[in-house]
Scaffold this motif. Structure first.
Motif: not given
Length: 67
Positions: A32, A35-36, A38-40, A42-43, A65
């Motif tokens: 978890y 994933t969080g 990695r999303q940040e 990427a943004k 977003d």
């Protein structure tokens, strides 16, 4: 904690399960967090690549977003 996990998995190339145990995390919690984060990342990367656009367009993208 998420940053330490990210460093172990992405930089040091530790298997996620081993990195989780080393930090005292359950495997599901570690997944978890990764994933969080990695999303940040990427943004942030996308926003950095868009930095050549006028700032109004970047602000509009951030607002979209956040919704």
């Amino acid at each position: 904690m998420a940053l330490a996990l990210f460093q172990r998995v992405e930089i040091l190339k530790q298997p996620p399960g081993l990195a989780a145990r080393a930090l005292g995390l359950k495997p599901g919690d570690a997944a978890y967090l990764l994933t969080g984060l990695r999303q940040e990342v990427a943004k942030d990367l996308a926003l950095a690549l868009l930095a050549g656009q006028p700032s109004r367009e970047i602000d509009e993208q951030k607002e979209a977003d956040d919704e």
